[in-house]
Design a protein around this motif. Structure first.
Motif, short mmCIF file in Angstrom:
data_model
loop_
_atom_site.label_atom_id
_atom_site.label_comp_id
_atom_site.label_asym_id
_atom_site.label_seq_id
_atom_site.Cartn_x
_atom_site.Cartn_y
_atom_site.Cartn_z
N MET A 506 1.09 -1.04 0.20
CA MET A 506 -0.13 0.24 0.32
C MET A 506 0.99 0.87 -0.44
N LYS A 507 1.71 1.58 0.91
CA LYS A 507 3.02 2.06 0.32
C LYS A 507 3.92 2.36 -0.24
N HIS A 508 3.70 1.68 -1.52
CA HIS A 508 4.42 1.52 -2.16
C HIS A 508 2.98 2.46 -3.79
N GLY A 509 2.76 3.28 -3.50
CA GLY A 509 1.88 3.58 -4.21
C GLY A 509 -0.13 4.33 -3.87
N GLU A 531 0.81 -8.41 13.83
CA GLU A 531 1.71 -7.30 13.36
C GLU A 531 1.81 -6.17 12.55
N LYS A 532 2.01 -6.84 11.62
CA LYS A 532 2.65 -6.16 10.82
C LYS A 532 0.95 -5.66 10.06
N VAL A 533 0.54 -6.40 9.91
CA VAL A 533 -1.49 -5.80 9.20
C VAL A 533 -1.84 -4.67 10.25
N VAL A 534 -1.22 -5.33 11.60
CA VAL A 534 -1.62 -3.53 12.58
C VAL A 534 -0.77 -2.50 11.91
N GLU A 539 -1.29 3.43 9.36
CA GLU A 539 -1.15 3.99 8.25
C GLU A 539 -2.46 4.80 7.82
N VAL A 540 -3.31 3.68 6.98
CA VAL A 540 -4.89 4.42 6.57
C VAL A 540 -5.98 5.58 7.77
#
Length: 612
Positions: A506-509, A531-534, A539-540
């Protein structure tokens, strides 16, 4: 895509054909028509739109006939209108023809006929084929069946056709190549259809026509020959499908019925194969090839749409459990890029219908290069089932809704069983984990039932987001293909633009799209990526995105971070897609219904894509 129904016998043909066309509406179409032969001659009636529009057109017509045929057209050559609808007359109206598929060299044939003085009413390749058959019949003499065979020997492309003879009220001639056609055999009567659904009300005895075969019914008798006139003996099979399976059963739509059938369809896909108590797994259709699968150096999975997503899930599972490298390919691209295939490769072809043209083409290419082909499909006797070396049926039962639901979970179930069987044969999985996963698999139907109990809550969430014009779906690991499938379901039936991404991408575009008007659906179950999804959800939220999260029951952390949650039972990570996809199916369904969409027959789509 496109539907064929034809009948010759002692019944009234028109109501039977119309009812059959309605049973085939799920295949996708934009016009419909019928041809009937009685004392008034060969009559064709056709109309743009639904079968109901055709019925209105027929209301004041003389329709008595004991021979007839009908067609639902999904436009290829020429726009959807009354003229381009099937059936088509031949030039001198000695014949009428219906056709599924594409005649690739129709333009060349048309030019030849134009030079002979023929004129054409439509823009279709089908009318060209009908006129070509009649021209051969008139000029070469012989029987209609011989003219059909001669014409088809000059044709390039795919077809399933039925031809009616204006001079013989007992004759129908049919043929197929690359597009399905089944013949129902009754007492002094015969039925032709694209699949068995229009036939099972009248007979369970069917013959599946093979490629390059021509069937001729005349004077109450059926004969089948190949294009080169080699006689074949019709092989009559019993259809297992029940009439109730192709009716709505009290649900508002077939799609909703099929979502709620998943506990049973998942169980049926394991029935007779899994015995967790004894720790055994048997896949009869792969028995003779299991060593080859376990020893393979590479697996290539091909599919289209939802089946491709099932293949992506399988990639994770095969590599994790069996430690075999896997590549997942769009079947529609596979054949056009000169792929590197070795004799030891296994190709797994996935298709709900077993008739997907691009997947069939991929199979033929892989076979020509020496690969071993396994099929995973739902329809017994389908083209893919016959074209592969081995395989496994999903046993999901008929799926009428164009947007695939229970077919996806059944495919994932069968692919998981294949991966487990390969891992066990290879010795890549411990007996403890093998037995644990078998036991967990047997609990999946009950866990899906629990998800379905959240249907009312999901409907409430859907109501809030009917305004949306765009959606983003996120997932990691095995839930990334689930995100793709959730996005596909939404765009297929609601016409809302939706995209699925690996959450970390997501952060790549795509993060540039996030604002307070962007709904983001995140599958955030408690697994190795939790944990990564959290972090991705944070970020969203930092950019005011509205988050709908699919979470594991008992998660006390995420609900306070997101706008809405849908809980699902705790499931072993390997099996998570079987459960986590269900709320996304319901969400798409509810939004589409609230937006007034035709959920079972979304625009421009076909259930069985039999052209490339």
């Amino acid at each position: 895509m496109c539907g064929i129904v034809a009948y010759v016998g002692h019944r009234e043909a028109c109501p039977l054909v119309i009812k059959g066309l309605k049973r085939l509406e799920y295949r996708g179409y934009d016009s419909a028509g019928v041809a009937l032969l009685n004392g008034e001659g060969l009559k064709v009636y056709k109309k743009k739109g639904k079968v109901s529009a055709l019925e209105h057109e027929l209301a004041d017509k003389s329709l008595h006939a004991t021979i007839g045929m009908g067609h639902t057209r999904w436009a290829t050559h020429g726009e959807p209108n009354d003229v381009n609808a099937h059936p088509h007359y031949s030039f001198h109206k000695k014949l009428a023809i219906i056709h599924n598929g594409i005649i690739e060299n129709y333009a060349t044939i048309k030019e030849t006929l134009l030079r002979k003085g023929h004129t054409f009413a439509s823009q279709t390749d089908t009318e060209v084929l009908g006129q070509f058959i009649e021209d051969i019949w008139e000029n070469a003499g012989g029987t209609l069946e011989e003219a059909v065979r001669a014409a088809l020997q000059e044709v390039a492309g795919a077809y399933a056709i039925v031809v009616m003879n204006a001079e013989d009220p007992t004759q129908l001639v049919a043929a197929r190549k690359g597009s399905p056609l089944v013949i129902g055999v009754g007492e002094g009567e015969y039925f032709f259809a694209s699949d068995a659904s229009p036939i099972i009300e009248y007979t369970k005895d069917v013959v599946y026509l093979n490629d390059y075969e021509v069937a001729n019914v005349q004077a109450g008798k059926l004969s089948i020959v190949t294009l080169d006139n080699t006689k074949t003996t019709p092989y009559i099979q019993k259809v297992e499908m029940e009439l109730a399976a192709i009716e709505k059963g009290g649900f508002d739509h077939f799609m909703l019925k099929e979502i709620f059938e998943q506990p049973r369809s998942i169980a049926d896909s394991m029935r007779g194969r899994v015995n967790a108590d004894e720790g055994t797994l048997q896949l009869g259709g792969l028995r003779d090839y299991m060593d080859k699968l376990a020893k393979s150096k590479r697996i290539i999975i091909v599919g289209c749409g939802t089946s491709w997503h099932a293949g992506l899930v399988a990639e994770y599972i095969f590599e994790e459990l069996a430690r075999i490298p896997v590549e997942v390919e769009y079947a529609s691209e596979f054949r056009y890029r000169n792929p590197i295939i070795k004799e030891g490769d296994i190709v797994i072809a996935i298709s709900q219908s077993g008739e997907t043209a691009d997947t069939l083409a991929a199979i033929e290419l892989a076979k020509s290069k020496g690969a071993t082909i396994f099929g995973v499909c739902n329809v017994v006797g389908s083209s893919i089932a016959r074209a592969t070396h081995a395989g496994a049926y999903t046993h999901a039962g008929p799926e009428i809704g164009v947007a695939s639901t229970k077919a996806f979970t059944a495919q994932v179930t069968v692919l998981t069983l294949m991966a487990l069987a390969a891992a066990q044969r290879k010795g890549a999985i411990s007996d403890t984990l093998f037995r644990q996963l078998l036991a967990e698999l047997e609990t999946i139907p009950a866990k899906v039932e629990r998800v379905l109990e959240s249907a009312e809550k999901i409907k409430e969430i859907a109501y809030i987001f009917t305004y949306a014009r765009n959606f983003i779906y996120l997932g990691r690991g095995l839930n990334f293909p689930v995100a793709l499938e959730g996005a596909l379901k939404l765009k297929e039936i609601s016409y809302i633009h939706a995209e699925g991404y690996p959450a970390a991408e997501m952060k790549h575009g795509p993060i540039a799209l996030i604002d307070e008007d962007m709904p983001v659906v995140v599958t955030a179950t408690q697994d190795s990526s939790y944990e990564k999804v959290v972090s991705n959800i944070q970020e969203v939220k930092a950019r005011k995105g509205r988050v709908i999260a699919v979470v594991t029951e008992g998660d006390t952390h995420l609900p306070s971070m997101v706008d809405f949650t849908i809980e699902i039972p705790k499931v072993h990570e390997i099996l998570m897609p079987l459960v986590s996809v269900v709320p996304l199916q319901l969400l798409a369904y509810d939004i589409a219904v609230m937006r007034g969409r035709n959920v079972d027959q979304p625009r421009n789509l076909a259930k069985s894509v039999t052209v490339e």
